[in-house]
Each structure stands twice: as C-alpha cells, then as structure tokens.
Enzyme design. Structure first.
Site, PDB file in Angstrom:
ATOM      1  CD  GLU A   1      -2.717   0.863   2.501  1.00  7.08           C
ATOM      2  OE1 GLU A   1      -2.635  -0.173   3.393  1.00  7.08           O
ATOM      3  OE2 GLU A   1      -3.979   1.548   2.610  1.00  7.08           O
TER       4      GLU A   1
ATOM      5  CE  LYS B   1      -7.501   0.935   2.987  1.00  9.95           C
ATOM      6  NZ  LYS B   1      -6.185   1.103   3.858  1.00  9.95           N
TER       7      LYS B   1
ATOM      8  CB  CYS C   1      -4.629  -2.826   3.814  1.00  8.20           C
ATOM      9  SG  CYS C   1      -3.803  -3.214   5.424  1.00  8.20           S
TER      10      CYS C   1
ATOM     11  CB  SER D   1      19.441  -1.787  36.185  1.00  9.36           C
ATOM     12  OG  SER D   1      18.396  -2.657  35.556  1.00  9.36           O
TER      13      SER D   1
HETATM   14  N1  LIG Z   1      22.248   0.810  38.611  1.00 12.12           N
HETATM   15  C1  LIG Z   1      21.815   1.027  37.322  1.00 12.12           C
HETATM   16  N2  LIG Z   1      22.710   1.035  36.284  1.00 12.12           N
HETATM   17  C2  LIG Z   1      22.527   1.505  35.341  1.00 12.12           C
HETATM   18  N3  LIG Z   1      21.291   1.646  34.897  1.00 12.12           N
HETATM   19  C3  LIG Z   1      20.139   1.720  35.707  1.00 12.12           C
HETATM   20  C4  LIG Z   1      20.323   1.236  37.071  1.00 12.12           C
HETATM   21  N4  LIG Z   1      19.284   1.373  37.855  1.00 12.12           N
HETATM   22  C5  LIG Z   1      18.413   1.616  37.091  1.00 12.12           C
HETATM   23  N5  LIG Z   1      18.777   1.804  35.717  1.00 12.12           N
HETATM   24  C6  LIG Z   1      18.020   2.279  34.452  1.00 12.12           C
HETATM   25  O1  LIG Z   1      16.859   2.661  34.807  1.00 12.12           O
HETATM   26  C7  LIG Z   1      16.011   2.072  34.118  1.00 12.12           C
HETATM   27  C8  LIG Z   1      14.759   2.016  35.035  1.00 12.12           C
HETATM   28  O2  LIG Z   1      15.128   1.481  36.402  1.00 12.12           O
HETATM   29  P1  LIG Z   1      14.104   0.644  37.327  1.00 12.12           P
HETATM   30  O3  LIG Z   1      14.891   0.245  38.608  1.00 12.12           O
HETATM   31  O4  LIG Z   1      12.933   0.880  37.181  1.00 12.12           O
HETATM   32  O5  LIG Z   1      14.287  -0.648  36.344  1.00 12.12           O
HETATM   33  P2  LIG Z   1      13.258  -1.430  35.657  1.00 12.12           P
HETATM   34  O6  LIG Z   1      12.539  -0.478  34.764  1.00 12.12           O
HETATM   35  O7  LIG Z   1      12.405  -2.576  36.263  1.00 12.12           O
HETATM   36  O8  LIG Z   1      14.398  -2.085  34.603  1.00 12.12           O
HETATM   37  P3  LIG Z   1      15.325  -3.466  34.887  1.00 12.12           P
HETATM   38  O9  LIG Z   1      14.424  -4.317  34.882  1.00 12.12           O
HETATM   39  O10 LIG Z   1      16.317  -3.148  33.772  1.00 12.12           O
HETATM   40  O11 LIG Z   1      16.053  -2.859  36.282  1.00 12.12           O
HETATM   41  C9  LIG Z   1      16.459   0.569  34.029  1.00 12.12           C
HETATM   42  O12 LIG Z   1      15.816  -0.110  33.069  1.00 12.12           O
HETATM   43  C10 LIG Z   1      17.910   0.904  33.523  1.00 12.12           C
HETATM   44  O13 LIG Z   1      18.069   1.530  32.264  1.00 12.12           O
HETATM   45  N1  LIG Z   2      -3.303   0.025   6.204  1.00 10.14           N
HETATM   46  C1  LIG Z   2      -4.593  -0.764   6.756  1.00 10.14           C
HETATM   47  O1  LIG Z   2      -5.257  -0.587   6.258  1.00 10.14           O
HETATM   48  C2  LIG Z   2      -4.036  -1.526   7.769  1.00 10.14           C
HETATM   49  C3  LIG Z   2      -5.494  -1.885   8.504  1.00 10.14           C
HETATM   50  C4  LIG Z   2      -5.502  -3.257   9.296  1.00 10.14           C
HETATM   51  N2  LIG Z   2      -6.476  -3.361  10.208  1.00 10.14           N
HETATM   52  C5  LIG Z   2      -4.247  -3.720  10.082  1.00 10.14           C
HETATM   53  O2  LIG Z   2      -3.970  -3.679  10.981  1.00 10.14           O
HETATM   54  O3  LIG Z   2      -3.742  -4.337   9.093  1.00 10.14           O
END
Ligand SMILES: Nc1ncnc2c1ncn2[C@@H]1O[C@H](COP(=O)(O)OP(=O)(O)OP(=O)(O)O)[C@@H](O)[C@H]1O
Ligand SMILES: NC(=O)CC[C@H](N)C(=O)O
Ligand SMILES: Nc1ncnc2c1ncn2[C@@H]1O[C@H](COP(=O)(O)OP(=O)(O)OC[C@H]2O[C@@H]([n+]3cccc(C(=O)O)c3)[C@H](O)[C@@H]2O)[C@@H](O)[C@H]1O
Length: 760
Positions: A45, A114, A175, A360
């Site tokens: 498309e 279309k 589509c 993390s």
């Molecule tokens: N100690 C750390 N070092 C590096 N990055 C971190 C650290 N803690 C958190 N982050 C970053 O911040 C984001 C959000 O932190 P959070 O603790 O909410 O983790 P999350 O969303 O549960 O993800 P994850 O499972 O990766 O810990 C993480 O995904 C990571 O990218």
């Molecule tokens: N471009 C379209 O028309 C896509 C719509 C269609 N419902 C899809 O999700 O694939």
C-alpha cells in the site's frame, strides 16, 4: 488461452518520503517478478511514498513526486510486459485518495481508490484521504502531464472496477478492506473476478499474525479465488514495524509465503496457479444464484494474457505450486525478531555510532540488551548464510561496515564482534545497588560482547543533596531512616534522574573515547515496559527518557518468556539468573527487614497489570465495566486452568493446523498467576487502585520516548491510546460510588443468607 499463470507479490522495506529509494525497490521487485515468469505483480500500500507519511499526505509536493516516480517506473525497460499494481496517493477533483495504479506496457488501465479506510488504533487514514464511496462506478481522471506524455493518455478510468484480461479477471482490494464484514472481494468474486490483489500497510503486533492470515484463507475458502497479498516491511520512520509476510492463496490454501521478518529490502514471492481450480471450486448452485443477482461492475479491458509471459520461465514448465504449511512465530520469537529488525532499520537510517543503554542487572534493560544482541545475530547470520539473497547480503555487509566503522575487507566473525563495535552498556551503581545486580550486568555485557563501563553515581547524588541542604538547611532522609514519603521519593528520584544525565554524556563521548573515525554519538535506549508505563511506575525524566525504547510495547510477562527463550536459543545461560532475581529498583537502602520490590511498591502484580491493561484498552472497559467483569473471573472460587504454559516452551514455528489459541493466546491466560476467589470488596479495591495510579500518572505517558508499537493494550499517548492527562479523583467519582453501592448490596445479601442459614 492457458490455465496456468505465474503471479507475484512482494514485501518492500519502504521508507516514508524516500521517493528515489522506494522507486528503486519497486523496480527491483518488478525485475525479480519477471525473472520468475510472473505476468502480474502487486506491491504494498502507498509504496511510492511509503505508508507512514502521516501529515505529508496533505502536501502537494508528495502528489507531484508520486507521479514523477510513477512515470520513471512506467518508462523503465524492466517494467514492460508485466501488469503492475502499484500503490500511491492520488488527487482527483481536489479530493485525496489512497490508490492503486494498475498499468501495463506504458498504459494506465485503472486507478482504484480505497473504499474503506483504516481509522482505528494507530491508523488515521481519514485524516489524509477520503474513502471512495461510489461502488461499481468509474469517472474520468485527467492524467498528470508527467505521466500523460509517457502513456499518451489524457483520460484514464478512476474508481471501482474489475480488469478483464484475455484469460481471466482480477480486481484490487486494499488492506483494511479485507478486515471489513462486507469486503469488496465478496462482490468482486460473485462478479466473476478470479484474482484479488491486496496491497497492505499492516503493522506488527505480538500475536496478531494469525488473525491476518486467517482472514485471507477464510476469504478465499468462502469466495474461492486467488489472493495476492503484499505488505510493507520494516521501520518506515515511525513507531510501527510492518511485518511483510506477503503470500499467495488459492481457494483457502496458501501456496507461497514470504518471511514476516528479515533483512531483505526487497522480497518477491511467486506462485504458479491453475485458474481452472477457481472455476471448478465455484460450482455450487447456491453461489450461482447469488452471482447472477449481483449488480455488475464496470469492466476494464486489458489486452494481455496472464498465462502467456513474454519473459522468464513458462508456467507450464513450473507447474502449479503445491500448498505449503503456513508458518507463524511464537511470541518469544516475535520479540527476538521484530524489535531487533526495527532497531537495525532505525540505526542504519540514522547512521549514528551505535546504541547506549544503562544496564541495571534487572529484567527490562537486560531484555533490551538481548534484543540488540539478537539484531547483531541476525546481521551476522545474513552476512554468512548461503540462503541470503545476494542483493540483501551486499546491502547488509555495506551497512554493517559503515555502522561499525570498518574497512572494505572486514567481515564480522561473530555477533559479539558487531555488538562490540555498536553496543555500549553501563552500570551506574549507587549505595543502594547490590553486588548481585552489578555482577549480572557485567556478565551479560561480556557474554553479548558489548562495550561495558561500570561506575558509582554517589558523589553526584551527594553533591546535589548537599547543595539542597546548604540552601534550605534541611537534610532529606529515606523512609527507613525516619524520612517522610516525600523525602523518600525525592532521594530515590534524584538517583534515577542523574542516571539519565550520565547516560547522555556517555552516549555523546564514548565513540570519541574509543577513537571511532568521525566520532559520532550513540542512540540512548530506554527500557520501560508496557506495564510500568500503564501504572506510571517510573520516574519522570529518568532513564525512561531515552531516544527510543524497543520494549515500550512489551509486557513484563512476555519479556520474561522472551528471556527464558533467549537463554537457550542464544546460548546465554546468564539469563537464568536474571529470571530468578526479584525485580527491584534498588533506590532505597536495603535493611535486615526491608528490600524494595516492584510488585509490593506498585500494589499490584505484573500479571494483574496485563489484565487491567487489556480490559481497559482492548475491551474498552471503564472502572465499573472492569469491576463487573472481574467479579466473574477473579471472584471464581477455584482455579480453572493450569498456569504452566510458559510461552518459552512453544515450538519454534507454529503450523497452521496447530495454531490453536494456546500458541497465540494473551499472556495473562498463557503464563501468569492470577487471583481467584476474591470478595467483591477486594476486587473493588484492586480496580480502583489501578485506575487511581493510571490516572494520576497519565502525565508521564505524554513524555515517554518513542517506543516500538507491539502490544494491543499499549498505553502509548502520542499515536495509539489518546487520553486526557488530568483526571478528577477516582475515589470521589460516580463510577466509584456505583461500585461501592454494588459491593454493599452484595455484602448485605451474603450476610442475609448467612443469617437466614443460621436461623433456619
Ligand atoms: N544501577 C543501574 N545502572 C544502570 N542503569 C540503571 C540502574 N538502575 C536503573 N537503571 C536504568 O533505569 C531504568 C529504570 O530503572 P528501574 O529500576 O525502574 O528498572 P526497571 O524498569 O525495572 O528495569 P530493569 O528491570 O532493567 O531494572 C532501568 O531499566 C535501567 O535502564
Ligand atoms: N493499512 C491498513 O488498512 C491496515 C489496517 C488493518 N486493520 C491492519 O491492522 O492491518
Ligand atoms: N498532573 C500532572 N501533570 C504534569 N506533571 C505532573 C502531574 N502530577 C505530577 N506531575 C509532575 O510529576 C512529578 C511526579 O513524578 P515523578 O517525579 O516521576 O515521581 P513519582 O511518581 O512520585 O515517583 C516515581 C515513582 O516511580 C517509582 N520507581 C520505581 C522503580 C524504579 C524507578 C526508577 O526511577 O528507577 C522509580 C518510585 O518508587 C516512585 O513510586 C511531580 O513532581 C510533578 O513535577
């Protein structure tokens, strides 16, 4: 006339507004179709502009350039002696339409607008186009000079018609039209049309593929006929990934299927079909009567025989194509493939020096990193596999050398080598981080070959809190040290926000530190999953604020299933450790009696969040509707299903006959433990708590980085799930009052029954 004909469809990795690139891919697909002996070729498309041009569809330039590209395609010697069905936007009498231009040997046969536009979810076609509502009717279209001088035509038919060739009749459906209850192919088929072309811009969602494939097989099982389905493929500049899977179906049976994911910019699918099979299958007298009473379509005469190719192998030599088993990937495979390919398209189109992720030691940043590793694996595989099309191989090698800043004779010897050049991970510990998460992050980075750095951010946290204390004479404390909730949050959020600032500094300078030729900077990846976004369990403007987020549309349960799958499929045993660890933000001090845990903090489980998300978005339920629904499912006394069907245990490909709901069912029923036997009051509490957090945190959804759309219950605020971000309190709402009154009635009737039972 013969009864065998070779037909072609294709998937093209088009890029919105890349007129010349799109044209080149269209011509290449026509070339490959002809080489296979095809006499009819259909493409995706709006393939000349790319499907996702959005408001550019309102610009005059776009229509002008579309005609200019069409002229170049029609004139190209490669594009002769084959009927082509090409998608592009057309303005007719000052109204914009989403069209198919069907041409043969420098003559336009028909422009087909279309009729039923896609306008839900991510789609807003009504914003750019008007649906053609004049069924079975054509008007004169005054052809643009650029194309008119090539075709020698001044007027061509525009509207809803069937094309009659010397040996068959075909018509176009676009589509969304296939997804409607009164689809055009039903009437076209009853009018004697034997081949239907469908050109699509259909995006990927986890567990969606079988819906689309079943629609096509069922359509031709009922109407009979040959269905030529073409779909765009790849990231065309937006949050969507179009997942190809072009196919050819004969009377409900698939005879050729293209890949759903892959690095081919051009993929042509051909099959030789026996048109007599359609005629024989339409024998039923009941159909005959319906056919006879159909209002007639205008017929456009095309002096061409689809059974007589002028080039390529004869259909007689190929013989009719045999039915094949339809392939569909399991959800963990979908996660391994789709976001990885979206990232590759994104990276090669931006041309930046690679990716950076704050890693993390938790599941989310781990899953995002494994997706990047999956990308490296796919690139490495395409470069070294004999099965890769030579043109694809040349393109992937060129892209890989350029992105990894390597010379003309370099080829990667492993996925890790690509990862080492492109992918950067960083652990940013604080006093609250555990040795376990630090170690896991380091080991994962090593196993996937990423360039890893490790640091502590405490000095920056201390500097900022000291600055605050100096100015205000107030020292904030954590809850475990006697601080208020406000102090506790502020001390957590500062750690999280500093990580974001550090991430951008590292992303900007690491390529220079590593002496990459021409420097450049890295794209910062975010890793907030769909459930955290829904609940707002993230700090605004922390690491959730990144350039792009490959897992922004994936639920926690699906991510865990993906990690379990990748541990084996990618030979990464370290992933087992990530799976068994308790999810924790590590923003608060750990004491003998307290360890921060996500689900306890959120007041709900990830499994419950998937259910809330699905009921809210997919089932379109508000608080009252959700409460009513959950009274039945969560109020049930005894579990009625085993929560053991981990999606990681799915077979690698799902055969059509076996594609029972088990392979594609929603995560909450497939592999999550959900509450049972709850009282109405407990259900009321859970529902209102969910809406409370959803509503007070909705403002966070407005600033989340662009995430790849993958989930039908995504709360993504910019394109998919449009909601207010300032809500009245749920607790004082009419919905809450209605629920409370209902709970009280139920409690009273239970009480009355009890008393009745005691006195009886
Ligand atoms: N100690 C750390 N070092 C590096 N990055 C971190 C650290 N803690 C958190 N982050 C970053 O911040 C984001 C959000 O932190 P959070 O603790 O909410 O983790 P999350 O969303 O549960 O993800 P994850 O499972 O990766 O810990 C993480 O995904 C990571 O990218
Ligand atoms: N471009 C379209 O028309 C896509 C719509 C269609 N419902 C899809 O999700 O694939
Ligand atoms: N209606 C509204 N419209 C626009 N903006 C609004 C707003 N209401 C508040 N705000 C703004 O938003 C701010 C509140 O949001 P925010 O600063 O995010 O703060 P908040 O949501 O209060 O705290 C973040 C939450 O995420 C949790 N968390 C869990 C796991 C990991 C991480 C992590 O960071 O790694 C965080 C953390 O425990 C906490 O519960 C307010 O200070 C205000 O500036």
């Amino acid at each position: 006339m013969g009864r065998l004909m070779t037909l072609a469809t294709c998937s093209l990795n088009q890029w919105a507004m890349d007129f010349t690139g799109n044209k080149t891919r269209i011509i290449e697909s026509i070339k490959r179709a002809k080489a296979a002996g095809a006499t009819l070729r259909v493409g995706p498309e709006l393939e000349i502009t790319g499907y996702g041009c959005l408001d550019h569809f309102l610009e005059g330039d776009l229509f002008l350039h579309s005609w200019e590209m069409l002229g170049q395609i029609m004139e190209d010697p490669v594009c002769q002696d084959i009927v082509c069905d090409v998608g592009m936007p057309v303005r007719h009498r000052n109204v914009r339409y989403n069209c198919r231009v069907i041409f043969y040997n420098k003559k336009i046969l028909l422009i087909r607008p279309k009729q039923f536009l896609a306008n839900d979810g991510n789609y807003r076609e009504m914003r750019y186009f008007t649906p053609w509502s004049k069924e079975r009717y054509t008007e004169d279209y005054y052809l643009e000079e650029t194309v008119g001088k090539i075709t020698g035509q001044r007027i061509v038919p525009f509207g809803d018609a069937i094309i009659s060739t010397r040996d068959t009749a075909f018509a176009a459906e676009t589509c969304e039209e296939l997804f409607t209850s009164n689809a055009p192919h039903i009437h076209q088929g009853l009018n004697g049309c034997e081949i239907f072309t469908n050109s699509s811009g259909s995006h990927f969602e986890i567990r969606k593929i079988m819906t689309r494939l079943t629609l096509m097989t069922e359509a031709t099982r009922l109407s009979k006929g040959i269905y030529l389905y073409a779909n765009q493929k790849g990231c065309d500049g937006d949050r969507l990934y179009y997942d190809g899977c072009s196919m050819i179906i004969v009377n409900g049976k698939c005879v050729a299927q293209g890949s759903q994911f892959g690095l081919d910019d051009v993929e042509v699918v051909t099959a030789t079909v026996d048109i007599e099979e359609v005629r024989s299958a339409r024998f039923a007298p009941s159909r005959g009567l319906q056919a006879q009473n159909q209002p007639a379509y205008p017929r456009i005469e095309a002096d061409v025989a689809l059974s007589e190719p002028k080039t390529g192998p004869s259909p007689l030599d190929r013989g009719p194509s045999e039915p094949v088993t339809i392939r569909a990937h399991s959800p963990p495979e979908e996660i391994a493939l789709c976001p990885a390919l979206w990232l590759w398209d994104y990276l090669r189109r931006v041309g930046s020096a690679g990716f950076f992720i704050p890693l993390s030691g938790g599941i989310d940043s781990c899953a995002t990193s494994v997706i990047v590793f999956s990308m490296c694996r796919l690139v490495h595989q395409a470069i070294h596999s004999d099965k890769t099309h030579p043109a694809t191989k040349a393109q992937v090698i060129a892209d890989c050398r350029k992105l990894c800043a390597k010379g003309d004779d370099w080829l990667p010897s492993s996925p890790q080598e690509i990862s080492g050049a492109l992918f950067h991970t960083c652990f940013m510990g604080s006093i609250n981080s555990s040795a376990d998460t630090r170690r896991r992050a380091k080991l994962l980075a090593k196993d996937i070959g990423a360039y890893h750095t490790d640091m502590n951010i405490d000095t920056i946290v201390d500097a900022l809190t000291k600055l605050f204390t100096t100015v205000t004479s107030f020292t904030p404390r954590f809850k475990v040290h006697g601080g208020t909730p406000a102090e506790n949050l502020a001390l957590q959020n500062i750690q999280a926000r500093i990580r974001m600032v550090v991430a951008y500094l590292w992303a900007q300078l690491l390529p220079t530190v590593r002496q990459r030729p021409n420097g450049g900077s890295l794209l910062v990846l975010g890793s907030a999953n769909v459930d955290e976004q829904l609940r707002g369990y993230l700090t605004k403007y922390d690491c959730s604020s990144a350039d792009i987020n490959p897992i922004g549309g994936i639920s926690k349960t699906d991510l865990k299933a993906f990690i379990a799958y990748a541990a084996k499929a990618f030979d990464l045993p370290i992933l087992e450790e990530f799976l068994s660890a308790t999810p924790t933000a590590e923003l608060e001090p750990i004491t003998e009696t307290y360890v921060q845990s996500d689900e306890a903090d959120m007041g709900m489980t990830y499994a419950e969040l998937s259910v809330f998300g699905r009921l809210r978005k997919v089932h379109k339920l508000g608080p009252w509707g959700m409460y009513e629904r959950l009274l039945y499912s969560w109020g049930k006394p005894v579990p009625d299903e085993k929560p053991d069907a981990a999606a990681g245990a799915q077979p690698s490909t799902t055969e059509q006959q076996q594609s029972t709901p088990a392979a594609h069912e929603s995560p909450e029923t497939a592999h999550a433990i959900l509450p049972r036997g709850l009282s109405p009051r407990e259900i009321r509490d859970k529902v209102l708590r969910f809406f409370h957090f959803f509503q007070i945190n909705r403002h966070k959804a407005t600033i989340l980085p662009p995430g790849l759309h993958l989930e039908e219950y995504s709360p993504e605020d910019n394109r998919f799930d449009l909601r207010p971000f300032l809500y009245p309190s749920i607790w004082a709402s009419w919905s809450a009052k209605k629920i409370d009154a209902h709970v009280e009635r139920l409690e009273k009737s239970t009480e009355d029954k009890k008393i009745g039972g005691e006195t009886a």
